[in-house]
Design an enzyme around this catalytic site. Structure first.
Site, PDB file in Angstrom:
ATOM      1  N   ARG A 237       0.875  -1.231  -0.096  1.00 40.00           N
ATOM      2  CA  ARG A 237      -0.136  -0.136  -0.015  1.00 40.00           C
ATOM      3  C   ARG A 237       0.909   1.145   0.120  1.00 40.00           C
ATOM      4  O   ARG A 237       1.682   1.233   0.722  1.00 40.00           O
ATOM      5  CB  ARG A 237      -0.748  -0.023   1.328  1.00 40.00           C
ATOM      6  N   GLU A 266      -2.771   7.689  -3.836  1.00 47.04           N
ATOM      7  CA  GLU A 266      -3.312   7.284  -5.233  1.00 47.04           C
ATOM      8  C   GLU A 266      -4.767   7.646  -5.299  1.00 47.04           C
ATOM      9  O   GLU A 266      -5.591   7.443  -4.489  1.00 47.04           O
ATOM     10  CB  GLU A 266      -3.435   5.587  -4.842  1.00 47.04           C
ATOM     11  N   HIS A 284      -1.495   0.202  -9.697  1.00 52.98           N
ATOM     12  CA  HIS A 284      -2.063  -1.008  -8.551  1.00 52.98           C
ATOM     13  C   HIS A 284      -2.653  -2.168  -9.396  1.00 52.98           C
ATOM     14  O   HIS A 284      -3.641  -2.342  -9.251  1.00 52.98           O
ATOM     15  CB  HIS A 284      -3.357   0.006  -7.915  1.00 52.98           C
TER      16      HIS A 284
HETATM   17  C1  GLV Z   1      -5.086  -5.386  -3.855  1.00 55.11           C
HETATM   18  O1  GLV Z   1      -4.328  -4.261  -3.531  1.00 55.11           O
HETATM   19  C2  GLV Z   1      -5.560  -6.075  -2.496  1.00 55.11           C
HETATM   20  O2  GLV Z   1      -5.210  -5.732  -1.356  1.00 55.11           O
HETATM   21  O3  GLV Z   1      -5.996  -7.351  -2.937  1.00 55.11           O
END
Ligand code: GLV
Length: 329
Positions: A237, A266, A284
């Site tokens: 993240r 983001e 992402h």
């Molecule tokens: C994607 O970012 C997830 O957490 O699956």
């Protein structure tokens, strides 16, 4: 069994599966619902299939008296106020396991691409600038035989470590949990304090959840302690990394490069990152393979159907919410 909101267009198979048992309010577009739209729709439903782009906070949960389950199509849960959901007895589920290998693959894509300057080289060829082979053209960094630092040796961290074995890498890992049992010695990974990882790793990859404790885990001090040839990869993240400090470290040569799939604000990307040749960027897409995204959606659908059928969903994260519900009935 009730009504379920699907907040964004996804796989028909998952919607069809839900439709077998519940009525579905599907956002048929690929547009993120505004907070107002989300609130209006959520207050009418018993369950929701949510995505990382849906912010489900305490105030929103307060406005949804019927809601019994939030099934997030992600392994990460930082878009949901888990504490508030638990207090209200709202079950929250995620999609672990099914995305582990796909996300580990993407981590390796970014690591290799950053080390071997693939994106720069690709642009060079497309721009018609490849006129002759050159002995010093696009010199990058070796990956094989180097030291890999893994911060967070959970499911994805371990999958990254397994791949590292094929590259003959030495693996150091940091994890506040005792993960020695799951390692079974097979990965050959050595537990190390962060300082040792910063001092010795050539590549550092992040696989921790975003929590108060992991916010800005990589900050200016951490970058200052890293080797100048170090490449940092983040598929976890964005806010786990202090992005300003990262940019400074990349600009000043404190570290060599980065591969980023996630960003602190983001989807806003700091324009400075866009102009840096030693950074590889992705929007992402860690779990974004056809097979895996379908599996994630089907998993979320099953969690909803089980929960609305009165049973404990298989990927329940907040067990206390389940206990609370049981006490009420
Ligand atoms: C994607 O970012 C997830 O957490 O699956």
């Amino acid at each position: 069994m009730g009504k379920v909101l699907v907040t964004r267009r996804l796989f028909d198979e998952a919607v069809d599966r839900l439709n077998e048992h519940v009525s579905v309010d599907l956002n048929p577009t690929d547009r993120i619902l505004t907070p107002d739209e989300l609130r209006e729709k959520l207050r009418e439903v018993d369950g929701v299939m949510s995505l990382v782009t849906d912010r489900i906070d305490s105030a929103l949960l307060d406005a949804c008296p019927k809601l019994r389950i939030v099934a997030n199509v992600a392994v990460g849960l930082d878009n949901i106020d888990l504490g508030a959901a638990t207090r209200k007895g709202i079950l929250v589920t995620n999609t672990p396991e099914v995305l582990t290998e796909t996300t580990a693959d993407l981590t390796w894509c970014l690591m290799l691409a950053a080390a071997r300057r693939i994106v720069e080289a690709d642009s060079f060829v497309r721009d018609g600038r490849f006129e002759a082979w050159g002995p010093r053209m696009f010199l990058g960094l070796d990956v094989f035989g180097k030291t890999l630092g893994i911060l967070g040796l959970g499911r994805i961290g371990r999958a990254v470590a397994r791949r590292a074995a094929g590259f003959g890498m030495r693996i150091l890992y940091y994890d506040p949990m005792d993960v020695s049992g799951v390692l079974a010695g097979d990965l050959g990974a050595e537990k190390a304090p962060l300082e040792k990882i910063y001092a010795e790793a050539d590549f550092i990859t992040l696989h921790v959840p975003l929590l108060a404790e992991t916010h800005h885990l990589l900050n200016a001090d951490a970058f200052a302690a890293m080797k100048p040839n170090c490449v940092v990869v983040n598929t976890s993240r964005g806010p786990v990394v202090d992005e300003r400090a990262l940019i400074d470290a990349l600009r000043s040569g404190t570290i060599a490069g980065a591969g980023l799939d996630v960003f602190e604000r983001e989807p806003k990307i700091d324009p400075k990152l866009l102009s840096m040749p030693n950074v590889v960027l992705a929007p992402h897409i860690g779990s974004a393979s056809h097979e895996t995204r379908l599996r994630m959606c089907m998993m979320a659908a099953e969690n909803i159907l089980v929960a609305l059928g009165g049973e404990r969903p298989p990927n329940l994260v907040n067990v206390d919410a389940w206990d609370r519900r049981q006490q009420r009935t």
